[in-house]
Design an enzyme around this catalytic site. Sequence first.
Site, PDB file in Angstrom:
ATOM      1  N   ASP A  43      -6.447  43.105  52.367  1.00 24.82           N
ATOM      2  CA  ASP A  43      -5.333  43.857  51.059  1.00 24.82           C
ATOM      3  C   ASP A  43      -5.417  44.776  51.935  1.00 24.82           C
ATOM      4  O   ASP A  43      -4.344  45.911  51.171  1.00 24.82           O
ATOM      5  CB  ASP A  43      -6.382  43.973  49.897  1.00 24.82           C
ATOM      6  CG  ASP A  43      -5.955  44.750  48.393  1.00 24.82           C
ATOM      7  OD1 ASP A  43      -4.404  44.156  48.533  1.00 24.82           O
ATOM      8  OD2 ASP A  43      -6.635  45.735  48.112  1.00 24.82           O
ATOM      9  N   GLY A  44      -6.193  46.196  52.579  1.00 21.67           N
ATOM     10  CA  GLY A  44      -5.793  47.046  53.751  1.00 21.67           C
ATOM     11  C   GLY A  44      -4.138  47.628  53.982  1.00 21.67           C
ATOM     12  O   GLY A  44      -3.842  48.242  53.551  1.00 21.67           O
ATOM     13  N   HIS A  45      -4.424  45.937  54.645  1.00 24.23           N
ATOM     14  CA  HIS A  45      -2.408  46.302  54.553  1.00 24.23           C
ATOM     15  C   HIS A  45      -1.818  46.185  54.039  1.00 24.23           C
ATOM     16  O   HIS A  45      -0.509  46.627  53.854  1.00 24.23           O
ATOM     17  CB  HIS A  45      -1.917  45.174  56.001  1.00 24.23           C
ATOM     18  CG  HIS A  45      -2.879  44.796  57.056  1.00 24.23           C
ATOM     19  ND1 HIS A  45      -4.267  44.192  57.016  1.00 24.23           N
ATOM     20  CD2 HIS A  45      -2.737  45.205  58.260  1.00 24.23           C
ATOM     21  CE1 HIS A  45      -4.789  43.747  58.637  1.00 24.23           C
ATOM     22  NE2 HIS A  45      -4.010  44.681  58.776  1.00 24.23           N
ATOM     23  N   GLN A  69      -3.269  46.182  74.552  1.00 19.14           N
ATOM     24  CA  GLN A  69      -4.094  47.149  74.188  1.00 19.14           C
ATOM     25  C   GLN A  69      -5.504  46.676  74.390  1.00 19.14           C
ATOM     26  O   GLN A  69      -6.228  46.802  73.258  1.00 19.14           O
ATOM     27  CB  GLN A  69      -3.671  47.632  72.206  1.00 19.14           C
ATOM     28  CG  GLN A  69      -3.346  46.220  71.921  1.00 19.14           C
ATOM     29  CD  GLN A  69      -3.129  47.055  70.097  1.00 19.14           C
ATOM     30  OE1 GLN A  69      -1.948  47.424  70.209  1.00 19.14           O
ATOM     31  NE2 GLN A  69      -4.125  47.376  69.642  1.00 19.14           N
ATOM     32  N   GLY A 155      -3.484  53.258  58.540  1.00 22.41           N
ATOM     33  CA  GLY A 155      -4.145  53.372  57.365  1.00 22.41           C
ATOM     34  C   GLY A 155      -5.783  54.628  58.231  1.00 22.41           C
ATOM     35  O   GLY A 155      -5.762  54.228  59.944  1.00 22.41           O
ATOM     36  N   LYS A 157      -8.601  53.979  58.382  1.00 20.16           N
ATOM     37  CA  LYS A 157     -10.034  53.006  59.489  1.00 20.16           C
ATOM     38  C   LYS A 157     -10.039  53.466  61.018  1.00 20.16           C
ATOM     39  O   LYS A 157     -10.752  54.122  61.465  1.00 20.16           O
ATOM     40  CB  LYS A 157     -10.221  52.142  59.537  1.00 20.16           C
ATOM     41  CG  LYS A 157     -10.817  51.304  59.662  1.00 20.16           C
ATOM     42  CD  LYS A 157     -11.373  49.961  59.171  1.00 20.16           C
ATOM     43  CE  LYS A 157     -10.086  48.667  60.192  1.00 20.16           C
ATOM     44  NZ  LYS A 157     -10.252  49.437  61.493  1.00 20.16           N
ATOM     45  N   ASP A 158      -8.465  53.586  61.501  1.00 22.85           N
ATOM     46  CA  ASP A 158      -8.070  53.535  62.809  1.00 22.85           C
ATOM     47  C   ASP A 158      -8.034  54.992  63.077  1.00 22.85           C
ATOM     48  O   ASP A 158      -6.820  55.408  63.408  1.00 22.85           O
ATOM     49  CB  ASP A 158      -6.410  52.855  63.394  1.00 22.85           C
ATOM     50  CG  ASP A 158      -7.470  51.323  63.024  1.00 22.85           C
ATOM     51  OD1 ASP A 158      -8.924  50.954  64.141  1.00 22.85           O
ATOM     52  OD2 ASP A 158      -7.059  50.520  61.953  1.00 22.85           O
ATOM     53  N   SER A 193     -11.146  44.697  57.645  1.00 22.36           N
ATOM     54  CA  SER A 193     -10.447  44.994  59.086  1.00 22.36           C
ATOM     55  C   SER A 193     -10.462  43.227  59.382  1.00 22.36           C
ATOM     56  O   SER A 193     -10.803  42.347  58.806  1.00 22.36           O
ATOM     57  CB  SER A 193     -11.740  45.540  60.341  1.00 22.36           C
ATOM     58  OG  SER A 193     -11.277  44.648  61.024  1.00 22.36           O
ATOM     59  N   SER A 194      -8.963  43.006  60.265  1.00 31.09           N
ATOM     60  CA  SER A 194      -9.161  41.678  60.324  1.00 31.09           C
ATOM     61  C   SER A 194     -10.366  40.893  61.458  1.00 31.09           C
ATOM     62  O   SER A 194     -10.692  40.197  60.873  1.00 31.09           O
ATOM     63  CB  SER A 194      -8.009  41.192  61.476  1.00 31.09           C
ATOM     64  OG  SER A 194      -6.839  41.974  60.285  1.00 31.09           O
TER      65      SER A 194
END
Length: 293
Positions: A43-45, A69, A155, A157-158, A193-194
């Site tokens: 749901d963050g995405h 990465q 987001g 978060k990062d 997070s995934s």
Amino acid sequence: MLDTLITDMRTLHAVADLRQRVRGWKRNGLTVGLVPTMGALHDGHLSLVRTALRATDRVIVSIFVNPTQFDNPADLETYPRVMEEDTRLLAEAGAHVLYAPTVAEMYPAGFATTISVRGVSEGLCGGHRPGHFDGVATVVCKLFLQSQADAAFFGEKDFQQVHVVRRMAADLDIPIRVEACPTRREADGLAMSSRNRRLTGPGDRDRARALPQALAEAARAIAGGQPAGPVLAATREHLLAAGFSDVEYLELRREADLAPMAGFNGQPARLLAAAWLAGVRLIDNVPVPAAGA
């Protein structure tokens, strides 16, 4: 702004097809939003997609597990890939295009260019994952140029990644607006997070929630006038006692440019952390509230 909730989301895999679709939109005067992801959507995405749908006329969501990465090949191998589920979620959310290039499409034979962003990429995740932000900056630059989007949504978060992407876009004169959206959290406070899918051991999720709780408590203590050094040291020990195997970093940084802060001086600041639990690397950050907030 036109109604953007449609049901015929297209999945595209080639740069040429994506550019053709965007050219058609722009000929009609439509604005374009981009939500870059590596899939395994939560749901963050989807909150980023919803924000993009409100802010722009047409929304592209990219799914690309970017090999450049990852500093750990095992981490790349185990990164969750659930394209069928992701496609369903994006169609239901109202995205207009799912852009899912192959590695060969993104990095064709002879590819030899890397973008490196100094300053904001140093320390924190950049200090513990050599080459990580070079890979992020390079792939995001390509996505910006491939999509010709007017705005991109990330987001918080990062948080370091947002700074790296903004610096890269500004330095390279890419005409795109980079929007940072608030971190979405689970009911227990854990940042979505995934990687949370890999917390499958008994009690892992219960232990994981110690990270956001400890950060919030430390932020309040520092905002209340307690010296940052002792607060962060105590917070690190608390996380280890709660079951985390390692705390990679736990730092107070200035929000505007990620400059290290020895103590809180009233300027907008963030506490940022990365810690390992059950073989899973979790990152999180919280703002340090201003006095009286």
